[in-house]
Design an enzyme around this catalytic site. Structure first.
Site, short mmCIF file in Angstrom:
data_model
loop_
_atom_site.label_atom_id
_atom_site.label_comp_id
_atom_site.label_asym_id
_atom_site.label_seq_id
_atom_site.Cartn_x
_atom_site.Cartn_y
_atom_site.Cartn_z
N ASP A 68 -9.81 5.30 -1.77
CA ASP A 68 -8.79 6.04 -2.51
C ASP A 68 -9.44 6.65 -3.75
O ASP A 68 -10.68 6.63 -3.89
CB ASP A 68 -7.60 5.13 -2.87
CG ASP A 68 -8.01 4.02 -3.83
OD1 ASP A 68 -9.20 3.93 -4.18
OD2 ASP A 68 -7.13 3.24 -4.25
N GLU A 116 0.83 -1.21 0.00
CA GLU A 116 0.00 0.00 0.00
C GLU A 116 0.86 1.26 0.00
O GLU A 116 0.54 2.24 -0.67
CB GLU A 116 -0.96 0.00 1.20
CG GLU A 116 -2.09 -1.00 1.07
CD GLU A 116 -3.02 -0.71 -0.11
OE1 GLU A 116 -3.09 0.45 -0.56
OE2 GLU A 116 -3.68 -1.65 -0.58
N TYR A 128 -5.73 6.33 5.09
CA TYR A 128 -6.03 5.40 4.01
C TYR A 128 -5.30 4.06 4.24
O TYR A 128 -5.90 2.98 4.16
CB TYR A 128 -5.63 5.98 2.64
CG TYR A 128 -5.67 4.89 1.59
CD1 TYR A 128 -6.89 4.49 1.06
CD2 TYR A 128 -4.52 4.21 1.23
CE1 TYR A 128 -6.95 3.43 0.16
CE2 TYR A 128 -4.57 3.15 0.34
CZ TYR A 128 -5.79 2.77 -0.19
OH TYR A 128 -5.85 1.71 -1.05
#
Ligand code: SF4
Length: 345
Positions: free
Chosen positions: A143, A42, A125
Site C-alpha cells: 500500500d 482492511e 491489495y
C-alpha cells in the site's frame, strides 16, 4: 543481521495492539487471525486511519461476529452502521463479498490470493493482505505506506506514480515463506509509526543501517513525486474610488475570467509588477490616489497580487454602489474592497 531479521525482531517487540490482529507471540504459539476480521479491517482502513476505523470495527464485529452473520444482515442496517466511514460503494461491496463467502464458499474465505481475488469487490491489495495476514501466504502486500518505505530503503529516484511497479518489485524481493503474515504487518507498522510520511523517526528505525535514503540525507523527500507545474503569478492594481458612501464598480466583459460580474476597476493583470506611474496611468480617474496595501488571491490557473490604490473622487462610466452591497462582489474584489476600505468602515 539482514534487513528482514531486523524488522521482524523489531516487530516482535513493537507490534501495535490492534483488535483484528493476532500479535507475533500468539502467532508464534500457533494462533491465526480470523480472515473475516482481517478482511473487514482492511476494507475499513482503505480510506481512513486506525483510530477512526477501530470503533466501527468493534461495532461491526459485536453485531455481526462472523461473515455469515454479516451476509444475512439487512442492507440498510449495514449501510447505517457504515455511516461515517464514507465511500458507500465499499459498504455495498462488503455485503456482496460477505454473501459470496457465505453462499458460495460455505462461510469460509478462500485461503489463497487467487481465490480471494475471485470474490466480488475484493481487490488485489486486500487479497494480498488477507492471504498474508490470515493464511500466512507469501503475498506481496503493498500500500502507500509500503511504497514509501521501499522508496526510502532503496532511495528510488523515479517519482510516483511511475515508480509503483519498481516499488512493488522491490517489496516482492523481500517477501519470503518465513512468517509472511508478520512480515506484511511489520512493514505496515514501520510505515505507520516510524517511517512516517513527513517526519520519519530514523533514529528509532530498526532498518536504518539498510536505508539508502537515510544514508544520503533527507529521507523525508522520498518517495519522489512529479513536481506540480507551478501556478503562474500575475500582478495588477485595483482602484477603490469612493464618492461619499458609494464605491465605484465596473462590470467585467462578458467573456473571460469572472465574465459579466461586478468588480472593482483594475489595471490589466500581468507577470511584471506595476510602477507607480503605470498604476496611475491605468486608473479610472484622475484623483489623489494613495497606496492602501495589497491583497493576494489564488485562482485555479494563476495566483494574483493586487496592489490597492484608494481615492475620493468622481469618474465616468462606473457604477456607484453602496458599501453595504459590496458583499455581492466576487471574492477577489470583496477581499480587495474590504482591505482598501478597512479604515473607513
Ligand atoms: Fe524510513 Fe528512516 Fe527507517 Fe529509512 S531509516 S526506513 S527513512 S525511518
Amino acid at each position: 543481521m539482514s534487513l528482514r531479521a531486523r524488522l521482524l525482531a523489531w516487530y516482535d517487540e513493537n507490534a501495535r495492539d490492534l483488535p483484528w490482529r493476532v500479535g507475533p507471540a500468539a502467532r508464534a504459539a500457533g494462533l491465526r487471525a480470523d480472515p473475516y476480521r482481517v478482511w473487514l479491517s482492511e476494507v475499513m482502513l482503505q480510506q481512513t486511519t486506525v483510530p477512526h476505523a477501530t470503533p466501527y470495527f468493534l461495532k461491526f464485529t459485536a453485531r455481526w461476529p462472523t461473515v455469515t452473520d454479516l451476509a444475512s444482515a439487512a442492507d440498510e442496517d449495514v449501510m447505517a452502521a457504515w455511516a461515517g466511514l464514507g465511500y458507500y460503494a465499499r459498504a455495498r461491496n462488503l455485503l456482496a463479498c460477505a454473501r459470496a463467502v457465505a453462499n458460495e464458499h460455505g462461510g469460509v474465505f478462500p485461503d489463497t490470493e487467487e481465490g480471494l481475488r475471485s470474490l466480488p469487490g475484493l481487490g488485489p491489495y486486500t487479497a494480498a493482505a488477507v492471504a498474508a495476514i490470515a493464511f500466512d501466504r507469501a503475498a506481496n502486500v503493498v500500500d502507500g505506506n509500503v511504497e514509501r518505505v521501499m522508496a526510502r530503503l532503496f532511495a528510488v529516484e523515479q517519482p510516483l506514480p511511475d515508480a509503483k511497479p519498481e516499488l512493488k518489485r522491490l517489496a516482492a524481493a523481500l517477501v519470503a515463506d518465513d512468517r509472511p503474515g508478520d512480515w506484511a504487518q511489520a512493514l505496515m507498522d514501520l510505515g505507520a509509526t516510524v517511517c512516517r510520511p513527513k517526519a520519519p523517526l530514523c533514529d528509532r528505525c530498526p532498518v536504518s543501517a539498510h536505508c539508502a535514503a537515510q544514508a544520503a540525507g533527507a529521507p523525508e523527500t522520498y518517495p519522489r513525486k512529479i513536481a506540480k507545474a507551478a501556478r503562474p503569478h500575475r500582478r495588477g492594481v485595483a482602484y477603490i474610488l469612493t464618492r461619499g458612501e458609494a464605491v465605484a464598480l465596473v462590470r467585467r466583459p462578458p467573456k473571460g475570467l469572472l465574465g459579466g460580474m461586478l468588480a472593482l476597476p483594475t489595471s490589466d493583470w500581468r507577470p511584471e509588477p506595476w510602477s507607480d506611474a503605470e498604476a496611475l496611468a491605468a486608473a479610472p480617474a484622475q484623483a489623489p490616489w494613495r497606496s492602501v496595501g495589497v491583497v493576494e488571491h489564488v485562482f485555479t490557473h494563476f495566483s494574483l497580487t493586487l496592489r490597492l490604490l484608494r481615492a475620493e473622487g468622481d469618474a465616468e462610466g462606473v457604477i456607484w454602489s453602496p458599501r453595504r452591497d459590496l458583499d455581492a462582489l466576487p471574492s477577489v474584489f470583496l477581499k480587495a474592497a474590504r482591505a482598501g476600505l478597512a479604515n473607513l468602515l
